[in-house]
Design a protein around this motif. Structure first.
Motif, PDB file in Angstrom:
ATOM      1  N   LEU A 260       2.456  12.391  -2.101  1.00 54.20           N
ATOM      2  CA  LEU A 260       0.974  12.706  -1.316  1.00 54.20           C
ATOM      3  C   LEU A 260       0.125  11.601  -2.339  1.00 54.20           C
ATOM      4  O   LEU A 260      -0.634  11.718  -1.014  1.00 54.20           O
ATOM      5  CB  LEU A 260       1.199  13.957  -1.246  1.00 54.20           C
ATOM      6  N   TYR A 261       0.187  12.228  -3.817  1.00 54.11           N
ATOM      7  CA  TYR A 261      -0.703  12.587  -4.415  1.00 54.11           C
ATOM      8  C   TYR A 261      -0.989  10.960  -5.037  1.00 54.11           C
ATOM      9  O   TYR A 261      -2.128  11.567  -6.000  1.00 54.11           O
ATOM     10  CB  TYR A 261      -1.477  13.593  -4.894  1.00 54.11           C
ATOM     11  N   LEU A 262      -0.371  10.231  -5.457  1.00 57.38           N
ATOM     12  CA  LEU A 262      -0.563   9.767  -6.748  1.00 57.38           C
ATOM     13  C   LEU A 262      -1.976   8.755  -6.350  1.00 57.38           C
ATOM     14  O   LEU A 262      -2.310   8.263  -6.975  1.00 57.38           O
ATOM     15  CB  LEU A 262       0.464   8.530  -7.080  1.00 57.38           C
ATOM     16  N   GLU A 263      -1.379   7.709  -4.908  1.00 55.40           N
ATOM     17  CA  GLU A 263      -2.531   6.263  -4.759  1.00 55.40           C
ATOM     18  C   GLU A 263      -3.626   7.313  -4.360  1.00 55.40           C
ATOM     19  O   GLU A 263      -4.967   6.781  -5.138  1.00 55.40           O
ATOM     20  CB  GLU A 263      -2.542   6.284  -3.354  1.00 55.40           C
ATOM     21  N   ALA A 357       9.530   7.812   1.680  1.00 56.45           N
ATOM     22  CA  ALA A 357      10.113   6.967   2.594  1.00 56.45           C
ATOM     23  C   ALA A 357      11.093   8.052   3.498  1.00 56.45           C
ATOM     24  O   ALA A 357      10.578   8.770   4.251  1.00 56.45           O
ATOM     25  CB  ALA A 357      11.063   6.170   1.693  1.00 56.45           C
ATOM     26  N   ASP A 358      10.947   6.732   5.084  1.00 59.93           N
ATOM     27  CA  ASP A 358      11.641   6.482   5.789  1.00 59.93           C
ATOM     28  C   ASP A 358      12.941   6.256   6.178  1.00 59.93           C
ATOM     29  O   ASP A 358      13.550   5.326   5.476  1.00 59.93           O
ATOM     30  CB  ASP A 358      10.999   6.086   6.612  1.00 59.93           C
ATOM     31  N   VAL A 359      13.466   7.725   5.592  1.00 57.96           N
ATOM     32  CA  VAL A 359      15.362   7.398   5.090  1.00 57.96           C
ATOM     33  C   VAL A 359      16.208   7.794   7.111  1.00 57.96           C
ATOM     34  O   VAL A 359      17.270   7.787   6.423  1.00 57.96           O
ATOM     35  CB  VAL A 359      15.513   8.835   4.486  1.00 57.96           C
ATOM     36  N   ARG A 360      15.146   7.127   7.663  1.00 60.79           N
ATOM     37  CA  ARG A 360      16.155   8.389   9.158  1.00 60.79           C
ATOM     38  C   ARG A 360      17.156   6.896   9.521  1.00 60.79           C
ATOM     39  O   ARG A 360      17.008   5.511   9.429  1.00 60.79           O
ATOM     40  CB  ARG A 360      14.553   7.873  10.448  1.00 60.79           C
ATOM     41  N   VAL A 376       8.729   0.036  -5.495  1.00 59.01           N
ATOM     42  CA  VAL A 376       7.564  -0.874  -5.297  1.00 59.01           C
ATOM     43  C   VAL A 376       6.107  -0.747  -4.509  1.00 59.01           C
ATOM     44  O   VAL A 376       5.370  -1.249  -4.673  1.00 59.01           O
ATOM     45  CB  VAL A 376       8.935  -1.640  -5.270  1.00 59.01           C
ATOM     46  N   GLN A 377       6.883   0.395  -3.459  1.00 58.46           N
ATOM     47  CA  GLN A 377       5.574   0.211  -2.726  1.00 58.46           C
ATOM     48  C   GLN A 377       4.725   1.258  -3.202  1.00 58.46           C
ATOM     49  O   GLN A 377       3.630   0.751  -3.129  1.00 58.46           O
ATOM     50  CB  GLN A 377       6.047   1.164  -1.222  1.00 58.46           C
ATOM     51  N   LEU A 378       5.112   1.921  -4.032  1.00 61.53           N
ATOM     52  CA  LEU A 378       3.857   2.826  -4.662  1.00 61.53           C
ATOM     53  C   LEU A 378       2.901   2.056  -5.900  1.00 61.53           C
ATOM     54  O   LEU A 378       1.766   2.060  -6.418  1.00 61.53           O
ATOM     55  CB  LEU A 378       4.637   4.104  -5.419  1.00 61.53           C
ATOM     56  N   MET A 379       3.605   1.564  -6.819  1.00 64.40           N
ATOM     57  CA  MET A 379       3.395   0.341  -7.843  1.00 64.40           C
ATOM     58  C   MET A 379       2.284  -0.769  -7.385  1.00 64.40           C
ATOM     59  O   MET A 379       1.376  -0.771  -7.455  1.00 64.40           O
ATOM     60  CB  MET A 379       5.088  -0.447  -8.039  1.00 64.40           C
ATOM     61  N   ARG A 433      10.295  -9.613 -11.740  1.00 65.51           N
ATOM     62  CA  ARG A 433       9.391  -9.645 -10.630  1.00 65.51           C
ATOM     63  C   ARG A 433      10.465  -9.117  -9.200  1.00 65.51           C
ATOM     64  O   ARG A 433      11.468  -8.531  -8.917  1.00 65.51           O
ATOM     65  CB  ARG A 433       8.861 -11.214  -9.917  1.00 65.51           C
ATOM     66  N   TYR A 434       9.128  -8.004  -8.455  1.00 67.50           N
ATOM     67  CA  TYR A 434      10.221  -7.236  -7.100  1.00 67.50           C
ATOM     68  C   TYR A 434       9.039  -7.773  -6.085  1.00 67.50           C
ATOM     69  O   TYR A 434       9.486  -7.396  -5.028  1.00 67.50           O
ATOM     70  CB  TYR A 434       9.179  -5.852  -7.742  1.00 67.50           C
ATOM     71  N   TRP A 435       8.048  -8.530  -6.105  1.00 65.05           N
ATOM     72  CA  TRP A 435       7.528  -8.643  -4.716  1.00 65.05           C
ATOM     73  C   TRP A 435       6.507 -10.009  -5.624  1.00 65.05           C
ATOM     74  O   TRP A 435       6.645 -10.783  -5.975  1.00 65.05           O
ATOM     75  CB  TRP A 435       6.287  -8.161  -4.122  1.00 65.05           C
TER      76      TRP A 435
END
Length: 435
Positions: A260-263, A357-360, A376-379, A433-435
């Motif tokens: 919720l708060y990192l970014e 994350a959406d885990v549905r 990775v998204q948060l990084m 590398r990730y992206w």
């Protein structure tokens, strides 16, 4: 332990876990309590540890004046090395031995708190430096008795050092990090004042926050405590017990808060809500990993930080190359969680969900990719380097990184899957590398 949804106890393994933590005071402005707290612990002559940057901030003078107002004699050490080394630990221990305090106060990030722990240890129980260092790098000798009281006051929302019995440093002869782990090192009390983070650059909040994130992820996905060999005596039960119901509580909430708060906390220093919540997440994750232990991302990080060549991150001192601890950890994390997910897919998916994350619709075969993808998204959201290549490493460095990480058996053996040299080599390649 069925009610806790843990597997059955393996033959020869432990059936119980132990909960330890420091006494904690948390809240804006609580640094003003330090003098009264120190006096209540029986301190008369206090060694105040900090670093040169923090010593120039108002927090430092607030703490010093609080100690003086309580009638305490204060001696100051501000030569803490960012990302400390065996040499800087020994310098701090010499100061402590010569000044002979009866208590310690540390004000700073993990480097300051860890340096204070080491100074307290070697001044109280002198020994050859490697005597207490984790085996197989050092002797892994048990600390022979209690240390002087230590009040830890963190100024970053990251390491959790204020509530753990672990101190980490660069062993210069190995070009790798290692550490000392003992319940005796755990600070007596922690005063956690989120106001301290208001002056932190966003880059520092990002690195320290991602360290928190990995503390929680590693503790939550660690080998279960019921799969750890039982100690010869209950008093020898290690701090890194593996995932357990107590550590799970802190991990779940820390992960939720980080998602919720990192970014927000990185992007806006004026967002006091976000920075306070990140500080609380750091405390929760610190208590969790102080009892469960971390695993491969941290074990690999020690080599990443120890073998740095020319990386100089924004927001940190520029006088020498440095891979901040949180960055050294997180560049390995997505690769590791893709690998470990098969050991317990449910846990990895749960962790991804706590992070937002959406885990549905995700199945067990998707767990590693879903969790790694969210990390990775948060990084990317907080603008940290793209894997090992982003901090200056290439494929040619992988063998050396593997050799630097493999001795970190205290951490690697806590992973839910075996971490052999070939596995570490594979993971370091995947982390480039990730992206």
């Amino acid at each position: 332990m069925g009610c806790c949804h843990y597997p059955a106890v393996k033959e020869g393994c432990d059936s119980a876990f132990t909960v330890d933590t420091s006494r904690i005071t948390f809240g804006p402005g609580c640094l003003r309590e330090v003098g009264d707290r120190a006096r209540a612990l029986g301190m008369k002559r206090v060694a105040l540890f900090s670093d040169a940057r923090v010593a120039r901030l108002p927090h430092f003078e607030k703490v010093r004046q609080s100690l003086l107002a309580a009638g305490l004699d204060v001696v100051v050490f501000t030569d803490v090395h960012v990302e400390p080394t065996d040499a800087s630990f020994q310098e701090a221990a010499r100061f402590a031995s010569e000044s002979r305090p009866d208590g310690y106060v540390s004000l700073g990030g993990g480097s300051v708190i860890d340096t204070c722990k080491a100074a307290n240890l070697y001044a109280t129980h002198p020994a050859d430096f490697l005597a207490y260092v984790n085996a197989p790098v050092g002797e892994g000798r048990a600390v022979p008795g209690p240390l002087k009281p230590h009040l830890a006051c963190p100024t970053t929302s990251g390491t959790g050092s204020e509530v753990t019995g672990i101190t980490i440093f660069d062993l210069l002869s190995l070009s790798a990090k290692t550490g000392i782990a003992s319940p005796a090192l755990r600070p007596t009390e922690a005063l956690i004042d989120p106001d301290c983070t208001a002056t932190l650059p966003g880059e520092v909040v990002a690195a320290s926050g991602l360290d928190v994130l990995s503390h929680a992820l590693e503790s939550y996905t660690a080998r279960p405590f019921v799969h750890r060999p039982a100690p010869a005596r209950p008093s020898l039960r290690p701090m890194s017990q593996g995932a357990n119901p107590w550590s799970d509580l802190g991990c779940r909430e820390a992960l939720r808060l980080m998602g919720l708060y990192l970014e927000r906390g990185v992007k806006d220093a004026r967002d006091t809500e976000a920075r306070e919540q990140l500080m609380w997440a750091a405390t929760l994750a610190g208590i969790a990993f102080g009892n469960a232990g971390v695993h491969a991302p941290h074990g690999m990080a020690y080599a990443v930080a120890g073998r740095v060549r020319d990386f100089r991150p924004s927001g940190y001192p520029q006088d020498e190359p440095l891979v901040p601890h949180g960055l050294a950890v997180i560049v390995n994390a997505p690769a590791v969680f893709r690998y470990t997910a098969s050991a317990n897919p449910e846990r990895h998916l749960e962790a991804a969900g706590f992070l937002g994350a959406d885990v549905r619709g995700a199945g067990s075969g998707d767990a590693g990719e879903v969790l790694a993808g969210r990390v990775v998204q948060l990084m990317r959201a907080v603008d940290v380097p793209n894997g090992l290549s982003g901090v200056g490493y290439t494929a040619e460095d992988v063998d050396a990184l593997t050799e630097g990480a493999f001795p970190q058996q205290r951490l690697l053996q806590n992973a839910p899957r075996e971490m052999t040299r070939p596995v570490l080599t594979q993971l370091f390649h995947q982390a480039l590398r990730y992206w």
